[in-house]
Motif scaffolding. Structure first.
Motif, PDB file in Angstrom:
ATOM      1  N   GLU A   1      57.946  36.245  43.044  1.00 14.67           N
ATOM      2  CA  GLU A   1      57.807  34.958  41.847  1.00 14.67           C
ATOM      3  C   GLU A   1      57.387  36.100  40.810  1.00 14.67           C
ATOM      4  O   GLU A   1      56.506  36.521  41.049  1.00 14.67           O
ATOM      5  CB  GLU A   1      57.465  34.146  42.342  1.00 14.67           C
ATOM      6  CG  GLU A   1      57.362  32.908  40.875  1.00 14.67           C
ATOM      7  CD  GLU A   1      56.249  32.662  40.926  1.00 14.67           C
ATOM      8  OE1 GLU A   1      56.726  30.785  39.833  1.00 14.67           O
ATOM      9  OE2 GLU A   1      55.568  32.736  41.791  1.00 14.67           O
ATOM     10  N   THR A   2      57.554  36.019  39.264  1.00 10.11           N
ATOM     11  CA  THR A   2      57.224  36.771  38.382  1.00 10.11           C
ATOM     12  C   THR A   2      57.367  36.412  37.203  1.00 10.11           C
ATOM     13  O   THR A   2      57.307  36.460  36.411  1.00 10.11           O
ATOM     14  CB  THR A   2      58.566  37.819  38.383  1.00 10.11           C
ATOM     15  OG1 THR A   2      59.499  37.870  37.202  1.00 10.11           O
ATOM     16  CG2 THR A   2      58.655  39.234  38.646  1.00 10.11           C
ATOM     17  N   ALA A   3      56.548  34.452  37.573  1.00 15.87           N
ATOM     18  CA  ALA A   3      56.100  33.799  36.287  1.00 15.87           C
ATOM     19  C   ALA A   3      54.485  34.462  35.404  1.00 15.87           C
ATOM     20  O   ALA A   3      54.070  35.095  36.479  1.00 15.87           O
ATOM     21  CB  ALA A   3      55.749  32.471  36.456  1.00 15.87           C
ATOM     22  N   LYS A   4      54.958  34.928  34.638  1.00 14.28           N
ATOM     23  CA  LYS A   4      54.561  35.231  33.666  1.00 14.28           C
ATOM     24  C   LYS A   4      52.667  34.515  33.082  1.00 14.28           C
ATOM     25  O   LYS A   4      51.782  34.993  32.875  1.00 14.28           O
ATOM     26  CB  LYS A   4      54.933  34.786  31.999  1.00 14.28           C
ATOM     27  CG  LYS A   4      55.876  35.703  31.527  1.00 14.28           C
ATOM     28  CD  LYS A   4      56.544  35.259  30.040  1.00 14.28           C
ATOM     29  CE  LYS A   4      57.772  35.944  29.995  1.00 14.28           C
ATOM     30  NZ  LYS A   4      58.400  35.386  28.689  1.00 14.28           N
ATOM     31  N   LYS A   5      52.960  33.209  33.547  1.00 15.65           N
ATOM     32  CA  LYS A   5      51.955  32.564  34.487  1.00 15.65           C
ATOM     33  C   LYS A   5      51.241  31.711  35.109  1.00 15.65           C
ATOM     34  O   LYS A   5      52.487  31.897  36.037  1.00 15.65           O
ATOM     35  CB  LYS A   5      51.294  30.978  33.049  1.00 15.65           C
ATOM     36  CG  LYS A   5      50.744  31.340  31.186  1.00 15.65           C
ATOM     37  CD  LYS A   5      50.962  30.056  30.557  1.00 15.65           C
ATOM     38  CE  LYS A   5      51.239  30.724  28.804  1.00 15.65           C
ATOM     39  NZ  LYS A   5      51.460  29.565  28.351  1.00 15.65           N
ATOM     40  N   PRO A   6      49.956  32.068  35.791  1.00 13.99           N
ATOM     41  CA  PRO A   6      49.572  31.180  36.946  1.00 13.99           C
ATOM     42  C   PRO A   6      50.489  29.520  37.423  1.00 13.99           C
ATOM     43  O   PRO A   6      49.613  28.835  37.377  1.00 13.99           O
ATOM     44  CB  PRO A   6      48.198  31.579  37.102  1.00 13.99           C
ATOM     45  CG  PRO A   6      47.641  31.859  35.558  1.00 13.99           C
ATOM     46  CD  PRO A   6      48.771  31.984  34.776  1.00 13.99           C
ATOM     47  N   TRP A   7      51.274  29.262  37.140  1.00  9.67           N
ATOM     48  CA  TRP A   7      51.691  27.597  37.693  1.00  9.67           C
ATOM     49  C   TRP A   7      51.180  27.837  38.806  1.00  9.67           C
ATOM     50  O   TRP A   7      52.250  27.522  39.685  1.00  9.67           O
ATOM     51  CB  TRP A   7      52.850  27.173  36.958  1.00  9.67           C
ATOM     52  CG  TRP A   7      53.570  27.808  35.246  1.00  9.67           C
ATOM     53  CD1 TRP A   7      54.046  28.555  34.682  1.00  9.67           C
ATOM     54  CD2 TRP A   7      52.965  26.662  35.046  1.00  9.67           C
ATOM     55  NE1 TRP A   7      53.870  28.323  33.034  1.00  9.67           N
ATOM     56  CE2 TRP A   7      53.457  27.662  32.411  1.00  9.67           C
ATOM     57  CE3 TRP A   7      52.199  25.825  34.094  1.00  9.67           C
ATOM     58  CZ2 TRP A   7      52.773  26.691  31.629  1.00  9.67           C
ATOM     59  CZ3 TRP A   7      51.714  25.104  33.159  1.00  9.67           C
ATOM     60  CH2 TRP A   7      52.617  26.221  31.791  1.00  9.67           C
ATOM     61  N   SER A   8      50.262  26.782  39.177  1.00  9.70           N
ATOM     62  CA  SER A   8      49.678  27.171  40.960  1.00  9.70           C
ATOM     63  C   SER A   8      50.464  25.433  41.271  1.00  9.70           C
ATOM     64  O   SER A   8      49.936  24.935  40.312  1.00  9.70           O
ATOM     65  CB  SER A   8      48.693  27.613  40.802  1.00  9.70           C
ATOM     66  OG  SER A   8      48.217  28.992  40.483  1.00  9.70           O
ATOM     67  N   ILE A   9      50.883  25.729  42.311  1.00 12.07           N
ATOM     68  CA  ILE A   9      51.598  24.436  43.407  1.00 12.07           C
ATOM     69  C   ILE A   9      50.727  24.592  44.905  1.00 12.07           C
ATOM     70  O   ILE A   9      50.554  25.920  44.747  1.00 12.07           O
ATOM     71  CB  ILE A   9      52.992  23.925  43.424  1.00 12.07           C
ATOM     72  CG1 ILE A   9      53.153  25.221  43.530  1.00 12.07           C
ATOM     73  CG2 ILE A   9      53.506  23.988  41.722  1.00 12.07           C
ATOM     74  CD1 ILE A   9      54.727  25.172  43.717  1.00 12.07           C
ATOM     75  N   CYS A  10      50.520  23.425  45.384  1.00 10.17           N
ATOM     76  CA  CYS A  10      49.766  23.567  46.328  1.00 10.17           C
ATOM     77  C   CYS A  10      51.035  23.454  47.885  1.00 10.17           C
ATOM     78  O   CYS A  10      51.286  22.410  47.291  1.00 10.17           O
ATOM     79  CB  CYS A  10      48.377  22.686  46.757  1.00 10.17           C
ATOM     80  SG  CYS A  10      47.903  22.689  48.118  1.00 10.17           S
TER      81      CYS A  10
END
Length: 228
Positions: free
Chosen positions: A17-26
């Motif tokens: 994954e190369t998302a620009k922001k850390p959209w963190s999911i558990c």
């Protein structure tokens, strides 16, 4: 408030994954999201305002999730991309427009999340991601007041603290108490914060004042611990 060991799609086998922001999911085994991703039953709602960074949504769709992105800036009313990704020219707000008020007719493509869920026939959202440029506090208040939040498995919100936010007023202490009351309500509904990200590229501001080592923008991730 709670530890989460697997917080991005990279932890899935064969995934990058190369998302620009850390959209963190558990994605820990004790919570439902990872199981629903594996069984291709998960659903993501993404609320945005003209943001081009949709890599997280694409990654979730590629993992088999049903992804709905709501953004009033897209050109067509509904766009279906690939098998699992939909774009809707719709702004999620904390109120539905009143057709009797002329000014509200301009916002006829604005709806509350609960209204959209009813119209789409969706009972639950596994992940709600919101990047709505300071409308997040009032939207969160609406989700809590109308018990919509209880139908959501995880929340990933970008929050802005450089000013009170849309239609939030009062002196600084009143605003902070309002923000805190919403976060406290989430806690009372068994949501637990498992990740925070401080965006150091944003100004160091807190309620229009310079604040050393702070940021005007944070990304917060919660998991609903009632969901198993």
């Amino acid at each position: 408030q709670i530890s989460c060991e697997r917080m991005n799609l990279n932890s899935l086998r064969g995934y990058s994954e190369t998302a620009k922001k850390p959209w963190s999911i558990c994605l820990d085994e004790r919570f439902s999201l990872i199981h629903r991703i594996r069984s291709k039953q998960c659903r993501l709602y993404s609320l945005g305002l003209g943001n081009d960074d949709n890599q997280f949504e694409i990654s979730m769709a590629n993992s088999g999730c049903e992804v709905h992105r709501f953004d009033p800036s897209i050109k067509s009313a509904h766009i279906h991309e690939g098998q699992h990704l939909w774009y809707h020219r719709l702004s999620i707000d904390w109120r539905d427009p009143n057709p009797a008020i002329a000014a509200h007719k301009l916002h006829s493509n604005t709806k509350k999340l609960g209204t959209v869920l009813n119209e789409f026939g969706h009972q639950k959202i596994d992940v709600l991601k919101a990047d709505v440029e300071s409308a997040e506090w009032k939207i969160l208040e609406n989700l809590i007041l109308e018990d919509v939040v209880e139908h959501i498995g995880q929340l990933v919100f970008e929050v802005h603290i450089h000013w009170p936010g849309f239609e939030v007023s009062g002196n600084d202490s009143t605003v902070v108490r309002y923000w805190y009351s919403l976060l406290r309500e989430l806690e009372l509904k068994d949501f637990r914060l498992f990740h925070t990200y401080k965006d150091l590229s944003k100004p160091q501001m807190f309620l229009k004042k310079e604040a050393f080592n702070a940021s005007s923008c944070y990304t917060l991730s919660w998991v609903n611990t009632r969901w198993k």
